[in-house]
Design a protein around this motif. Structure first.
Motif, PDB file in Angstrom:
ATOM      1  N   ILE A 101     -10.154   6.995 -10.386  1.00  0.00           N
ATOM      2  CA  ILE A 101      -9.657   8.334 -10.049  1.00  0.00           C
ATOM      3  C   ILE A 101      -9.097   8.278  -8.634  1.00  0.00           C
ATOM      4  O   ILE A 101      -9.758   7.766  -7.732  1.00  0.00           O
ATOM      5  N   TYR A 102      -7.884   8.799  -8.435  1.00  0.00           N
ATOM      6  CA  TYR A 102      -7.338   8.832  -7.078  1.00  0.00           C
ATOM      7  C   TYR A 102      -6.395  10.014  -6.938  1.00  0.00           C
ATOM      8  O   TYR A 102      -6.045  10.670  -7.924  1.00  0.00           O
ATOM      9  N   SER A 103      -5.983  10.281  -5.721  1.00  0.00           N
ATOM     10  CA  SER A 103      -5.151  11.458  -5.469  1.00  0.00           C
ATOM     11  C   SER A 103      -3.778  11.035  -4.964  1.00  0.00           C
ATOM     12  O   SER A 103      -3.521   9.848  -4.716  1.00  0.00           O
ATOM     13  N   MET A 158       0.852  -1.198   0.000  1.00  0.00           N
ATOM     14  CA  MET A 158       0.000   0.000   0.000  1.00  0.00           C
ATOM     15  C   MET A 158       0.889   1.249   0.000  1.00  0.00           C
ATOM     16  O   MET A 158       1.828   1.351   0.789  1.00  0.00           O
ATOM     17  N   HIS A 159       0.566   2.188  -0.886  1.00  0.00           N
ATOM     18  CA  HIS A 159       1.396   3.398  -0.989  1.00  0.00           C
ATOM     19  C   HIS A 159       0.586   4.564  -1.547  1.00  0.00           C
ATOM     20  O   HIS A 159      -0.480   4.370  -2.136  1.00  0.00           O
ATOM     21  N   CYS A 160       1.114   5.758  -1.346  1.00  0.00           N
ATOM     22  CA  CYS A 160       0.629   6.952  -2.043  1.00  0.00           C
ATOM     23  C   CYS A 160       1.637   7.239  -3.155  1.00  0.00           C
ATOM     24  O   CYS A 160       2.822   6.964  -3.008  1.00  0.00           O
ATOM     25  N   ASP A 161       1.156   7.841  -4.264  1.00  0.00           N
ATOM     26  CA  ASP A 161       2.021   8.036  -5.428  1.00  0.00           C
ATOM     27  C   ASP A 161       2.845   9.313  -5.380  1.00  0.00           C
ATOM     28  O   ASP A 161       3.567   9.600  -6.331  1.00  0.00           O
ATOM     29  N   TYR A 162       2.759  10.069  -4.315  1.00  0.00           N
ATOM     30  CA  TYR A 162       3.408  11.386  -4.385  1.00  0.00           C
ATOM     31  C   TYR A 162       4.926  11.319  -4.434  1.00  0.00           C
ATOM     32  O   TYR A 162       5.574  12.297  -4.812  1.00  0.00           O
ATOM     33  N   PHE A 222      -4.091   5.930  -0.471  1.00  0.00           N
ATOM     34  CA  PHE A 222      -3.366   4.652  -0.420  1.00  0.00           C
ATOM     35  C   PHE A 222      -4.025   3.647  -1.369  1.00  0.00           C
ATOM     36  O   PHE A 222      -5.237   3.464  -1.374  1.00  0.00           O
ATOM     37  N   HIS A 223      -3.181   3.031  -2.167  1.00  0.00           N
ATOM     38  CA  HIS A 223      -3.646   2.060  -3.161  1.00  0.00           C
ATOM     39  C   HIS A 223      -2.468   1.129  -3.461  1.00  0.00           C
ATOM     40  O   HIS A 223      -1.342   1.381  -3.029  1.00  0.00           O
ATOM     41  N   ARG A 224      -2.718   0.091  -4.242  1.00  0.00           N
ATOM     42  CA  ARG A 224      -1.620  -0.811  -4.620  1.00  0.00           C
ATOM     43  C   ARG A 224      -2.029  -1.656  -5.814  1.00  0.00           C
ATOM     44  O   ARG A 224      -3.229  -1.846  -6.076  1.00  0.00           O
TER      45      ARG A 224
HETATM   46 FE   LIG Z   1       0.739   3.682  -7.240  1.00  0.00          FE
END
Ligand SMILES: [Fe+2]
Length: 300
Positions: free
Chosen positions: A202-204, A123-127, A208-210
């Motif tokens: 759609i995500y920001s 799990m991570h954020c893309d920033y 958190f996603h993976r």
């Molecule tokens: Fe990602």
């Protein structure tokens, strides 16, 4: 926003993501798949019918040979038009409080079972690679990422998993990466994005996603498109000038509208950049570009 509704915006604000099933029309999807066939021979056929042999070179251990072919602009018109789809720009702009937008990413993503990108991600954020700084919970700095699926995503097709922001209410989202044992609640509350072809996730940068692994011998085609507020130089995954040397980029620039060029950071008509010298220089570099809008704004 025609295909993305207020309900999607509300859901995005509350949960950090939204899912728009069948965002693309049948014609947009068919046109885009034809362009995929040019860019990546064999993959469309395999993803649509996995009983077919896997595409040639499907398991290249590193990057594919011509990485720039998988970056905007693409051959043809559909993938480029989808990149600059009015709904995507308007939605991202509204989430960011109505500010002018910059297209910070448009690239193709393709994988199949056993491919190097077939990973059980954490799990991570893309920033991490979308900003030099940190994404505050403030619309002025809000980047919106889109993942468009060109082939269906079932539970076996490595669905993206996402967790509502309700499950990580802390003020500072750091670390931006958790293994399951470090933060099981984010995994336990994940939702898999299982959608038909042509759907949009759609995500920001604060979501958190993976990526999840394939559960069958199948493949999946997708495109990442990300919009950021145009004002801030520390946002964005790419610098478009690195692509501008490609002949297809020049062709795209020449045929685009001033507004489309501006989405990549090109100086708009009326900007102080424009002078007799820059009009002549840009005109020389892009001989088929209509310089009139820039010229007339200069003469006003
Ligand atoms: Fe990602």
């Amino acid at each position: 926003m025609q295909r993305i509704t207020e309900a999607h915006l509300d859901h995005y604000r509350e949960h950090g993501y939204a899912i728009v099933p069948e965002f693309l029309s049948a014609a947009e999807l068919a046109g885009a798949l034809d362009e995929w066939r040019q860019v990546l021979p064999g993959w469309v056929e395999y993803c649509l019918d996995p009983s077919q042999p896997k595409p040639e070179n499907w398991q290249r251990p590193g990057r594919p040979l011509n990485v720039s072919a998988f970056r905007f602009p693409f051959p043809g018109t559909h993938l480029n038009a989808i990149t600059m789809h009015a709904d995507l720009i308007e939605f991202a702009s509204r989430a960011a409080g109505g500010s002018a937008m910059y297209c910070e990413q448009s690239h193709l993503s393709f994988k199949c079972k056993g491919h190097f990108a077939d990973q059980d991600q954490a799990m991570h954020c893309d920033y991490g690679n979308h900003t030099l700084a940190y994404p505050p919970d403030d619309p002025a700095y809000w980047q919106t990422a889109y993942l468009l699926y060109y082939t269906e995503v079932t539970a076996a097709h490595a669905p993206t998993a996402v967790c509502s922001r309700r499950h990580y209410p802390e003020r500072i989202l750091w670390p931006a990466h958790y293994k399951r044992e470090q933060r099981p609640a984010i995994y336990d509350n994940e939702r898999k994005v299982i959608v038909p072809a042509g759907s949009l996730f759609i995500y920001s940068m604060r979501t958190f996603h993976r990526g999840t692994p394939f559960r069958a011998d199948v493949g999946r085609l997708a495109q990442f498109v990300t919009y950021a507020p145009a004002a801030w130089k520390w946002l964005g995954i790419v610098g478009w000038s690195a692509q501008a040397i490609r002949p297809e980029f020049r062709a795209w620039i020449e045929a685009a509208t001033p507004a489309e060029r501006e989405l990549l950071g090109f100086p708009p008509p009326g900007h102080s950049y424009w002078s007799e010298e820059t009009l002549a220089g840009v005109g020389a570099r892009y001989p088929n570009m209509d310089m009139t809008p820039y010229k007339s704004a200069l003469q006003r």
